[in-house]
Design an enzyme around this catalytic site. Structure first.
Site, PDB file in Angstrom:
ATOM      1  N   THR A  90      10.917 -15.078   3.048  1.00 53.72           N
ATOM      2  CA  THR A  90      12.339 -15.346   2.798  1.00 53.72           C
ATOM      3  C   THR A  90      13.208 -14.434   3.668  1.00 53.72           C
ATOM      4  OG1 THR A  90      11.820 -16.041   0.558  1.00 53.72           O
ATOM      5  CG2 THR A  90      14.108 -15.519   0.995  1.00 53.72           C
ATOM      6  N   LYS A 147      13.524 -25.030   1.240  1.00 49.42           N
ATOM      7  CA  LYS A 147      12.265 -24.624   0.581  1.00 49.42           C
ATOM      8  C   LYS A 147      11.775 -25.864  -0.155  1.00 49.42           C
ATOM      9  CE  LYS A 147       9.728 -21.235  -1.771  1.00 49.42           C
ATOM     10  NZ  LYS A 147       9.054 -20.032  -1.264  1.00 49.42           N
ATOM     11  N   GLU A 190      10.687 -23.041   4.523  1.00 45.76           N
ATOM     12  CA  GLU A 190       9.855 -21.939   4.006  1.00 45.76           C
ATOM     13  C   GLU A 190       8.795 -22.478   3.061  1.00 45.76           C
ATOM     14  OE1 GLU A 190      11.783 -18.586   1.980  1.00 45.76           O
ATOM     15  OE2 GLU A 190       9.820 -17.946   1.223  1.00 45.76           O
ATOM     16  N   ALA A 228       5.416 -21.911   0.367  1.00 44.67           N
ATOM     17  CA  ALA A 228       5.227 -21.101  -0.846  1.00 44.67           C
ATOM     18  C   ALA A 228       3.872 -20.437  -0.679  1.00 44.67           C
ATOM     19  CB  ALA A 228       5.249 -21.990  -2.086  1.00 44.67           C
ATOM     20  N   GLY A 229       3.824 -19.123  -0.889  1.00 45.40           N
ATOM     21  CA  GLY A 229       2.552 -18.417  -0.705  1.00 45.40           C
ATOM     22  C   GLY A 229       2.068 -18.580   0.726  1.00 45.40           C
TER      23      GLY A 229
HETATM   24  N1  LIG Z   1      10.988  -5.289   5.950  1.00 43.18           N
HETATM   25  C1  LIG Z   1      11.341  -5.194   4.653  1.00 43.18           C
HETATM   26  N2  LIG Z   1      12.064  -4.147   4.217  1.00 43.18           N
HETATM   27  C2  LIG Z   1      12.435  -4.048   2.919  1.00 43.18           C
HETATM   28  N3  LIG Z   1      12.129  -4.929   1.971  1.00 43.18           N
HETATM   29  C3  LIG Z   1      11.408  -6.002   2.335  1.00 43.18           C
HETATM   30  C4  LIG Z   1      10.969  -6.191   3.691  1.00 43.18           C
HETATM   31  N4  LIG Z   1      10.277  -7.352   3.750  1.00 43.18           N
HETATM   32  C5  LIG Z   1      10.275  -7.859   2.510  1.00 43.18           C
HETATM   33  N5  LIG Z   1      10.953  -7.056   1.656  1.00 43.18           N
HETATM   34  C6  LIG Z   1      11.174  -7.293   0.213  1.00 43.18           C
HETATM   35  O1  LIG Z   1       9.925  -7.662  -0.361  1.00 43.18           O
HETATM   36  C7  LIG Z   1      10.119  -8.690  -1.309  1.00 43.18           C
HETATM   37  C8  LIG Z   1       9.281  -9.900  -0.906  1.00 43.18           C
HETATM   38  O2  LIG Z   1       9.792 -10.435   0.295  1.00 43.18           O
HETATM   39  P1  LIG Z   1      10.105 -11.995   0.433  1.00 43.18           P
HETATM   40  O3  LIG Z   1      10.813 -12.505  -0.785  1.00 43.18           O
HETATM   41  O4  LIG Z   1      10.782 -12.228   1.746  1.00 43.18           O
HETATM   42  O5  LIG Z   1       8.600 -12.559   0.432  1.00 43.18           O
HETATM   43  P2  LIG Z   1       8.110 -14.082   0.442  1.00 43.18           P
HETATM   44  O6  LIG Z   1       6.947 -14.136   1.358  1.00 43.18           O
HETATM   45  O7  LIG Z   1       9.268 -14.951   0.767  1.00 43.18           O
HETATM   46  O8  LIG Z   1       7.647 -14.315  -1.056  1.00 43.18           O
HETATM   47  P3  LIG Z   1       7.385 -15.757  -1.796  1.00 43.18           P
HETATM   48  O9  LIG Z   1       5.941 -16.059  -1.574  1.00 43.18           O
HETATM   49  O10 LIG Z   1       7.720 -15.432  -3.224  1.00 43.18           O
HETATM   50  O11 LIG Z   1       8.310 -16.767  -1.198  1.00 43.18           O
HETATM   51  C9  LIG Z   1      11.615  -8.969  -1.369  1.00 43.18           C
HETATM   52  O12 LIG Z   1      12.195  -8.232  -2.412  1.00 43.18           O
HETATM   53  C10 LIG Z   1      12.099  -8.470  -0.023  1.00 43.18           C
HETATM   54  O13 LIG Z   1      13.466  -8.097  -0.027  1.00 43.18           O
HETATM   55 MG   LIG Z   2      10.036 -16.540  -0.321  1.00 46.27          MG
END
Ligand SMILES: Nc1ncnc2c1ncn2[C@@H]1O[C@H](COP(=O)(O)OP(=O)(O)OP(=O)(O)O)[C@@H](O)[C@H]1O
Ligand SMILES: [Mg+2]
Length: 204
Positions: free
Chosen positions: A16, A32, A97, A99-100
């Site tokens: 995300t 999404k 985007e 999922a997983g």
């Molecule tokens: N580089 C970063 N610095 C700080 N926080 C981060 C960073 N990358 C990710 N995060 C934090 O980690 C958490 C997970 O990131 P994100 O939601 O983007 O993952 P995702 O892969 O989209 O997850 P999902 O599978 O639920 O869609 C979020 O709270 C995000 O803000």
């Molecule tokens: Mg996500």
């Protein structure tokens, strides 16, 4: 259609965040297709905060349980139909985007990679930089190649690790598109201040 499919080696890996970064800098729309864990903040809500100018298209399926899509759907007596996962027709670029990761089940037969194969959008693989990433990233790339999903490259998220970067480039034969450092705060302003993507939104 112009767009990318943002996948990752895991859930919570930064898809995300990367989607928000791309949406901001490319002025792209966001979609999404399947959202689970809808009782918590949805990814579309997060994008609305992190990329306020992005046009967000509602998911085709939303399920309450923070579980794999196949199971979250089953618990609501529903079934995800891949033919219902049709990207919105948009004039500009679209960030999709997942999922997983790529082998997350969507129903009792299909995996996320089956959707990616249908959509034919180039994939961006978001991967951690820390220990374990070489294995997870190479497995993900291998499956995408076997299924002929075009791969744009890998975005590494986390504390820099040049050794892991080099191993992924070498064994994965893939460009590292960007390296995102740990951010002190994840806000629209901070994302706007990140270097813009040094690669182009491909024509699909
Ligand atoms: N580089 C970063 N610095 C700080 N926080 C981060 C960073 N990358 C990710 N995060 C934090 O980690 C958490 C997970 O990131 P994100 O939601 O983007 O993952 P995702 O892969 O989209 O997850 P999902 O599978 O639920 O869609 C979020 O709270 C995000 O803000
Ligand atoms: Mg996500």
């Amino acid at each position: 259609m112009k767009g990318v499919f943002v996948t990752g080696t895991d859930t919570g890996i930064g898809k995300t965040l990367v989607s928000a970064w791309l949406a901001q800098h490319w002025r792209a729309d966001y979609w999404k297709p399947v959202q689970t864990g809808a009782l918590e903040d949805s990814d579309s809500d997060t994008i609305a905060q992190l990329a306020p100018d992005a046009r967000i298209h509602p998911p085709a399926y939303v399920f309450k349980a923070p579980l794999s899509p196949h199971e979250a759907a089953r618990r609501e007596g529903a079934r995800i139909d891949l033919s219902a996962l049709i990207p919105p027709a948009v004039p500009g670029p679209l960030v999709v985007e997942g999922a997983g990761g790529v082998m997350v089940p969507l129903n009792e037969l299909a995996l996320m990679v089956d959707l990616m194969e249908r959509l034919k959008l180039p994939a961006i693989v978001v991967a951690r930089t820390a220990l374990g990433t070489i294995n997870h990233t190479l497995l993900t790339l291998d499956l995408l190649r076997r299924r002929r999903v075009p791969i744009l490259g890998v975005v590494l998220n986390g504390q820099r690790n040049p050794g892991n970067r080099q191993a992924i480039e070498q064994f994965g034969a893939v460009p590292i598109l960007a390296e995102l450092q740990p951010l002190l705060a994840v806000t629209a302003k901070v994302i706007a201040g990140l270097p813009p993507p040094a690669f182009h939104m491909p024509e699909s």
